[in-house]
Design an enzyme around this catalytic site. Structure first.
Site, short mmCIF file in Angstrom:
data_model
loop_
_atom_site.label_atom_id
_atom_site.label_comp_id
_atom_site.label_asym_id
_atom_site.label_seq_id
_atom_site.Cartn_x
_atom_site.Cartn_y
_atom_site.Cartn_z
N ARG A 61 45.27 42.02 48.50
CA ARG A 61 46.40 41.17 48.92
C ARG A 61 47.62 41.44 48.05
O ARG A 61 48.75 41.12 48.40
CB ARG A 61 46.01 39.68 48.90
N TYR A 114 65.44 37.87 69.86
CA TYR A 114 64.06 37.88 70.33
C TYR A 114 63.59 36.43 70.47
O TYR A 114 63.86 35.60 69.60
CB TYR A 114 63.21 38.63 69.30
N ASP A 179 68.14 42.50 62.67
CA ASP A 179 66.93 42.92 63.38
C ASP A 179 67.33 44.16 64.18
O ASP A 179 68.08 44.09 65.15
CB ASP A 179 66.43 41.80 64.29
N LYS A 204 56.80 47.95 67.85
CA LYS A 204 57.54 48.55 68.96
C LYS A 204 57.68 50.06 68.73
O LYS A 204 56.70 50.75 68.68
CB LYS A 204 58.87 47.83 69.14
C1 LIG Z 1 58.75 42.00 69.08
C2 LIG Z 1 59.95 41.63 68.34
C3 LIG Z 1 59.88 40.79 67.22
C4 LIG Z 1 58.59 40.17 66.75
O1 LIG Z 1 57.70 41.14 66.27
P1 LIG Z 1 56.09 41.00 66.34
O2 LIG Z 1 55.65 42.29 65.76
O3 LIG Z 1 55.73 40.80 67.78
O4 LIG Z 1 55.73 39.81 65.52
C5 LIG Z 1 61.06 40.53 66.53
N1 LIG Z 1 62.24 41.04 66.92
C6 LIG Z 1 62.35 41.84 68.01
C7 LIG Z 1 63.68 42.37 68.40
C8 LIG Z 1 61.21 42.16 68.76
O5 LIG Z 1 61.33 42.95 69.83
#
Ligand SMILES: *Cc1c(COP(=O)(O)O)cnc(C)c1O
Length: 394
Positions: A61, A114, A179, A204
């Site tokens: 951890r 998101y 983001d 992604k």
């Molecule tokens: C999918 C996504 C998230 C969240 O990510 P997870 O890996 O599903 O927790 C945050 N921001 C954007 C732009 C996303 O497409």
């Protein structure tokens, strides 16, 4: 400094020659022997205090070398000193919010975001007051206790762009989190424009194959330390098998981004001529906010688009049911093409009024274009759009 295509292949592999390996070793140890207690004590203090590594990893951890390698790789790709990986994009955002909470109780947020990020902020779950503002209002709404400014560009799902440099200037000494999930470091590197934190849902494009959930924050070493402390304290870890898969996806990142972007440009142009489609939101068509940033802040338009169908919800549902090659599913950035309905799925957790104000209506479908041959993708879309209603049912 090697270019991004080269870094994607080689970064995070510096210790391979010494180890005599050619692929990243997967270290599944949960604990590590402490035969020298002095070294153990010193290492424990260092890791809990936020150090990236120590002479003894102590406990998984606190540190894992397989995770550490992919963190190094992503820091190199974003041009930051450090990167901290988590078990999901949401865990990564939560860690930044928990750290921000120790600096002040207020955050400024530009919509759209998101869906679950919006939900996390609006719900106040992290103990922060989130104020949703337009990018142009940031300087005026900044308060003494503002701990963070949050933007997403391109934004999900409308593909609106936000001017990162302008937001950084307006934020003054308040750190800005971008983001950058939709852009990838191949198209956009927010830290080079002054952002303090670059967040990715690595689930992604970075992973790229739809088989790993992960999140990363790229930032300075100084900002990374408290984020590691939060990770060690809350346990929001990326598992080493996930870290391996993430690292495995990176060498093809630039290739994948180029291919999906080329496919997306073709599909966006054809969709915008289709009788069933009222509007295509795609940075490459100039149909999104701040489209002029394509070619400057963002090297290309990317591969996500949203289309508004004239036939509304019924037409959108029909397309989801009729696609054969594409998968009707949430998520994005995979090698295969995905189509989903933001109002009904990803953005269902957003306040309905805010959702409509952001332009997320019942007839909107979001398309994440994959690496398939583009004519096959068009044939599938065209047959799915064939015969859908040309106006919404009364
Ligand atoms: C999918 C996504 C998230 C969240 O990510 P997870 O890996 O599903 O927790 C945050 N921001 C954007 C732009 C996303 O497409």
């Amino acid at each position: 400094m090697p270019r991004i295509e080269t870094l994607a292949v080689h970064a995070g592999r510096d210790d391979f020659a010494e180890l005599g390996v050619h692929a990243p070793p997967i270290d599944l140890s949960t604990t590590y022997p402490v035969s020298d207690l002095d070294v153990g004590t010193e290492s424990f203090d260092a890791l809990v205090g936020g150090a990236a590594s120590a002479r003894n990893p102590i406990y998984a951890r606190l540190h894992n070398p397989t995770v550490g390698r992919v963190e190094q790789a992503l820091a190199a790709l974003e041009g930051t000193e450090a990167c901290v990986a988590y078990g999901s994009g949401m865990a990564a955002l939560t860690a930044v919010l928990m750290d921000a909470r120790s600096r002040g109780g207020h955050v400024l947020v530009v919509r759209p975001l998101y869906g679950t990020s919006d939900h996390l902020l609006a719900s106040g779950l992290c103990g922060l007051e989130a104020e949703f503002v337009d990018a142009g209002e940031i300087a005026a709404r900044r308060r003494a206790d503002t701990a963070l400014v949050i933007i997403e560009t391109p934004a999900n799902p409308t593909l609106d762009l936000v001017d990162i440099r302008a937001v950084v200037a307006a934020a003054g000494d308040v750190p800005v989190l971008v983001d950058s999930t939709f852009a990838t470091p191949v198209l956009q590197q927010p830290a080079r424009l002054g952002a303090s934190y670059v967040l990715h849902s690595a689930t992604k494009f970075l992973g790229g194959h739809g088989d790993v959930i992960a999140g990363v924050v790229c930032c300075s070493e100084e900002r990374a330390r408290p984020l590691r402390t939060v990770r060690a304290a809350t346990g929001a870890l990326l598992h080493p098998l996930g870290a391996y898969l993430l690292h495995r996806g990176l060498p093809t990142l630039a290739l994948r981004v180029e291919r999906v972007q080329a496919n997306a440009i073709v599909l966006a142009n054809r969709l915008s001529e289709h009788a069933a489609v009222a509007r295509v939101h795609f940075p490459g068509l100039g149909t999104v906010r701040n489209a002029h940033l394509v070619g400057a802040q963002m090297a290309g338009p990317g591969s996500l688009m949203a289309m508004e169908l004239r036939g509304g919800y019924a037409a959108a549902a029909a397309v989801m049911a009729k696609v054969r090659l594409m998968t009707p599913a949430v998520s994005l950035g995979s090698v295969d093409t995905l189509v989903q309905h933001p109002a009904g799925l990803t953005h269902r957790v957003v306040d309905p009024e805010a959702r409509l104000a952001s332009g997320i209506g019942p007839g909107m479908l979001r398309l994440s274009v994959g690496i398939e041959q583009v004519e096959d993708l068009w044939a599938d879309l065209a047959q799915a759009l064939d015969g859908v209603a040309l106006s919404a049912a009364a």
